[in-house]
Design a protein around this motif. Structure first.
Motif, PDB file in Angstrom:
ATOM      1  N   ASP A 192       0.842  -1.199   0.000  1.00 58.94           N
ATOM      2  CA  ASP A 192       0.000   0.000   0.000  1.00 58.94           C
ATOM      3  C   ASP A 192       0.877   1.248   0.000  1.00 58.94           C
ATOM      4  O   ASP A 192       1.786   1.375   0.827  1.00 58.94           O
ATOM      5  CB  ASP A 192      -0.907   0.011   1.227  1.00 58.94           C
ATOM      6  N   MET A 193       0.620   2.181  -0.915  1.00 56.42           N
ATOM      7  CA  MET A 193       1.468   3.363  -1.069  1.00 56.42           C
ATOM      8  C   MET A 193       0.741   4.657  -0.716  1.00 56.42           C
ATOM      9  O   MET A 193       1.185   5.749  -1.080  1.00 56.42           O
ATOM     10  CB  MET A 193       1.988   3.433  -2.509  1.00 56.42           C
ATOM     11  N   LYS A 194      -0.362   4.560   0.011  1.00 60.57           N
ATOM     12  CA  LYS A 194      -1.176   5.747   0.274  1.00 60.57           C
ATOM     13  C   LYS A 194      -0.382   6.854   0.955  1.00 60.57           C
ATOM     14  O   LYS A 194      -0.474   8.024   0.572  1.00 60.57           O
ATOM     15  CB  LYS A 194      -2.391   5.364   1.125  1.00 60.57           C
ATOM     16  N   ALA A 198       1.944   8.484  -1.314  1.00 58.53           N
ATOM     17  CA  ALA A 198       1.175   9.261  -2.290  1.00 58.53           C
ATOM     18  C   ALA A 198       0.843  10.642  -1.739  1.00 58.53           C
ATOM     19  O   ALA A 198       0.908  11.649  -2.468  1.00 58.53           O
ATOM     20  CB  ALA A 198      -0.097   8.517  -2.678  1.00 58.53           C
ATOM     21  N   THR A 247      -3.307   6.336  -5.900  1.00 57.63           N
ATOM     22  CA  THR A 247      -3.180   5.078  -5.157  1.00 57.63           C
ATOM     23  C   THR A 247      -4.235   4.082  -5.623  1.00 57.63           C
ATOM     24  O   THR A 247      -3.963   2.872  -5.733  1.00 57.63           O
ATOM     25  CB  THR A 247      -3.311   5.327  -3.642  1.00 57.63           C
ATOM     26  N   TYR A 288      -3.931  -0.032  -7.122  1.00 54.62           N
ATOM     27  CA  TYR A 288      -4.746  -1.199  -6.756  1.00 54.62           C
ATOM     28  C   TYR A 288      -5.498  -1.738  -7.974  1.00 54.62           C
ATOM     29  O   TYR A 288      -5.558  -2.962  -8.183  1.00 54.62           O
ATOM     30  CB  TYR A 288      -5.736  -0.830  -5.652  1.00 54.62           C
ATOM     31  N   VAL A 308      -9.123   3.748  -2.109  1.00 58.08           N
ATOM     32  CA  VAL A 308      -7.957   3.261  -2.857  1.00 58.08           C
ATOM     33  C   VAL A 308      -8.118   1.798  -3.249  1.00 58.08           C
ATOM     34  O   VAL A 308      -7.556   1.353  -4.265  1.00 58.08           O
ATOM     35  CB  VAL A 308      -6.643   3.477  -2.067  1.00 58.08           C
TER      36      VAL A 308
END
Length: 560
Positions: A268-270, A273, A312, A316, A521
Motif C-alpha cells: 500500500d502506497m497511500k 502518495a 493510489t 490497486y 484506494v
C-alpha cells in the motif's frame, strides 16, 4: 492516523542498537496519531505560541560535547557513523543531580517488562541519584490504562503520554493533574540541566499544555518519517531505474509485477502518495490546517488530497499491490513482505531501515535497500510538509514535591545525554559485561540486555534528533542524507509545533476519513464519496472548526 502499526515499541535507543537486537527493531512506523481532541469542562482549549510561549520556553544551548560525523541540516537529525571507544567517552553530567529520593514512573512497554531490581535499572538509579520504580504497562492497551489512571486520584509521580493517546478526556486530565515545569526550566533556569538545554526549542514548544510548560518532550526530526523504501539489490538485478514521477511509478509497477512468481511491485502506497502530491500531514489534526490564499484550508478539502487517493486507487486497480495489502493486512507485515522479496517498494518509517538491514545481514548477504527521493506530481521537486517535532511526552504529578520534581529533572537530564558520552552508553546499553560486550569495536547486547535495556528510561529524556548505527554506517548516512534532501523541500503548516486542544464537540468530526480513504484506494468507494463526506464534514461542524482554528491563529500566532 497510523501509517504503519508497530510490532515493537517506539524508542529512540533503537537508533543505536547492535545486530544482537535486530529482532527487536521497530518493524514499521510508530503510530503517529496525535489527535488533540476530547476533554471535559475545565480544560484549556487552544494553544500557546508567540510571546506567551516565549516566556515559558527554556533557553536553547546547543551541546558541544561530541561533534556528529554528519551535522544536522534542513531539519534532519545529526548522524554518527562510528562507535566511540569506552576510553574516549565524554562526560555530560559531572555530578549526581538526584537527591537519593524515590519516584514511581508509569510508561508503555512492548513485550515482557523486566523486574525492577535488574542490573540496568539499579545502575541507572545509582548513577542518577534517584531510586526509580517502573510501572511498565502494556503498550498495546496503554490508552485504556492511561485513561483509567488519570481519572483516578492515585496517579504515579511521573507519567509518559504518547501523542497518539492524546484523545478523549486525557488532554483535560493533563492540564488538571500535572505540574508546571516552568519554574524549573523556563528561560535560563534550564541551564541547571545542560542536556535538557540542548533540546531544540521547537520540541519544547510541543511541551506546552494548557498554557504551561508541563512536559519533557522526545524530540525528533520534523522531516516526514514515511519514506518509499525499495529493494535496491532487486532493482539492480532486474535493471530497473528508480521511478521519478507518479506516472513512471505506475508504468514501472505494471512491468515489475509478476503474480505467478509471487512478486508485486509495491505494498500500500497511500502515505507516500500524500507526499508525492503535496497533501498536508495526516499525523496530527492541527497539521491538517494551513493558510492558503488567505483562507484556512483543511487537508481533506484540497485537490492534492484527492489526487493522492486517485493515484493510489490506480495502483490497486492495476493489480500491482500485494494481495495482503489489498485485504488490509498492512503494518509490520508490509516490512516482512518487503524483506521476503514479495514486494519491491513499500511505505516504511525510515527508522525501520536499520531493522531490516541488520535482520537480513545474517540471512541474505545480497539484501540491499534504500529510500528513494520523494518526487512531485509532475516529476519535479516535491512540496513536503513538516511533521511535529515531538510526539511523546513525560509529565510529573501536581502532587509531587519540589524535590521530587528536581529529581525527575535529574533523571531527564541524565537520559538526554548526547551520543558519545558515558551517560548515553549506560542509558542506551546498560552495564558492560552484563547487558552488552564490546566486539570488534561495537557494543553488542547480550540477551539480558535485549530484555532489560528496552523502553522505560528512553522516554524521560532525549538529546536533539540523531541517527547512530555504528554497525551499519551506510544506513546512518542513507537516513540522514535522505532527510537532508527531503528537508530542503519541506515547509511548515500554520500550526506546526503547537499542541492544540480542540473543543470536544468537534474532536471526532473527521474520525471516519481514514477508513474512507482505505475504501477508496481499494475500489470499494469512489472519489465522489470523499467529496460528499467533505461536504457533510463542513455542515456538521467543519466550517465552525475552521473559524475556531482561524481565531486561534489570529489570537496566538503560529510557532513557525
Amino acid at each position: 492516523m497510523t501509517p504503519n502499526a508497530a510490532s515493537a515499541g517506539p524508542s529512540r535507543r533503537s537508533f543505536l542498537a547492535s545486530t544482537a537486537v535486530a529482532t527487536a527493531a521497530v518493524a514499521g512506523g510508530m503510530p503517529l496519531l496525535a489527535a488533540c481532541g476530547g476533554g471535559q469542562d475545565g480544560r484549556k482549549e487552544g494553544a500557546t505560541s508567540g510571546k506567551d510561549a516565549q516566556r515559558l520556553l527554556p533557553a536553547f544551548v546547543a551541546s558541544s560535547v561530541v561533534a556528529p560525523d554528519i551535522p544536522a541540516k534542513n531539519g534532519s537529525a545529526a548522524g554518527f557513523t562510528k562507535a566511540i571507544p569506552t576510553a574516549e567517552l565524554k562526560t555530560s553530567v559531572p555530578k549526581k543531580l538526584g537527591s537519593g529520593g524515590r519516584l514511581k514512573i508509569m510508561s508503555p512497554f512492548w513485550g515482557t517488562p523486566p523486574k525492577n531490581d535488574n542490573p540496568y535499572y539499579t545502575a541507572m538509579n545509582e548513577a542518577i541519584g534517584v531510586e526509580v520504580t517502573w510501572q511498565n504497562q502494556d503498550g498495546v492497551t496503554y490508552d485504556q490504562k492511561l485513561g483509567a489512571v488519570l481519572a483516578s486520584s492515585d496517579i504515579p509521580d511521573v507519567v509518559v503520554v504518547p501523542g497518539w493517546n492524546l484523545m478523549g478526556r486525557i488532554p483535560s486530565a493533563i492540564n488538571a493533574k500535572f505540574a508546571d515545569l516552568g519554574p524549573y526550566l523556563s528561560g535560563d533556569k534550564v541551564k541547571d540541566y545542560p542536556n535538557l538545554a540542548a533540546v531544540p526549542t521547537e520540541a519544547w514548544q510541543r511541551g506546552i499544555f494548557g498554557g504551561q510548560l508541563r512536559a519533557i518532550p522526545m524530540p525528533g526530526s520534523y522531516v516526514t518519517d514515511i519514506a518509499p523504501m525499495y529493494r535496491r539489490d532487486l532493482f539492480e538485478k532486474k535493471g530497473y531505474s528508480v521511478p521519478k514521477s507518479p506516472d513512471e511509478f505506475l508504468s514501472w509497477a505494471k512491468e515489475a509485477t509478476d503474480a505467478k512468481s509471487k512478486v508485486w511491485a509495491c505494498d500500500d502506497m497511500k502515505w507516500s502518495a500524500f507526499n508525492f502530491f503535496g497533501a498536508y500531514p495526516g499525523s496530527d489534526k492541527a497539521l491538517w490546517w494551513n493558510m492558503r490564499d488567505g483562507k484556512l484550508v483543511n487537508r481533506i478539502e484540497t485537490e492534492e488530497y484527492l489526487e493522492a487517493l486517485e493515484w493510489t486507487r490506480k495502483l490497486y486497480a492495476a493489480d500491482v499491490v500485494h494481495p495482503d495489502a489489498v485485504s488490509g493486512k498492512a503494518g509490520g507485515d508490509a516490512r516482512n513482505r518487503f524483506t521476503a522479496g514479495q514486494v519491491l517498494v513499500y511505505n516504511g518509517n525510515i527508522s525501520g531501515w536499520w531493522g531490516s538491514v541488520s535482520e537480513q545481514a545474517t540471512q541474505d548477504s545480497d539484501f540491499d535497500m534504500a529510500a528513494f527521493d520523494i518526487f512531485g506530481p509532475d516529476g519535479g521537486d516535491p512540496t513536503l510538509w513538516a511533521v511535529q517535532p515531538a510526539n511523546i511526552f513525560t509529565f510529573v504529578s501536581k502532587k509531587a514535591s519540589e524535590q521530587q520534581i528536581k529529581d525527575f529533572l535529574a533523571v531527564c537530564n541524565f537520559c538526554a545525554a548526547p551520543y558519545g558520552t558515558k551517560e548515553f552508553m549506560l542509558t542506551a546499553y546498560g552495564v558492560e559485561g552484563t547487558d552488552y560486550d564490546m566486539k570488534k569495536g561495537l557494543p553488542v547486547k547480550s540477551q539480558q540486555g535485549v530484555n532489560e535495556v528496552n523502553g522505560a528510561f528512553d522516554y524521560t529524556g532525549n538529546p536533539a534528533p540523531y541517527v547512530a548505527y555504528p554497525d551499519f554506517p551506510d544506513v546512518t548516512r542513507g537516513i540522514v542524507e535522505w532527510q537532508q534532501r527531503m528537508g530542503a523541500f519541506t515547509k511548515k503548516t500554520s500550526f506546526f509545533g503547537l499542541t492544540v486542544t480542540e473543543p470536544s464537540r468537534w474532536s471526532n468530526l473527521a474520525d471516519d476519513f481514514e477508513q474512507l480513504e482505505d475504501d477508496v484506494v481499494r475500489g470499494r468507494k469512489k472519489i465522489s464519496d470523499v467529496q460528499q463526506a467533505v461536504s457533510d464534514w463542513k455542515k456538521k461542524g467543519g466550517d465552525d472548526l475552521r473559524d475556531w482554528y482561524k481565531k486561534l491563529l489570529d489570537d496566538t500566532g503560529s510557532a513557525k
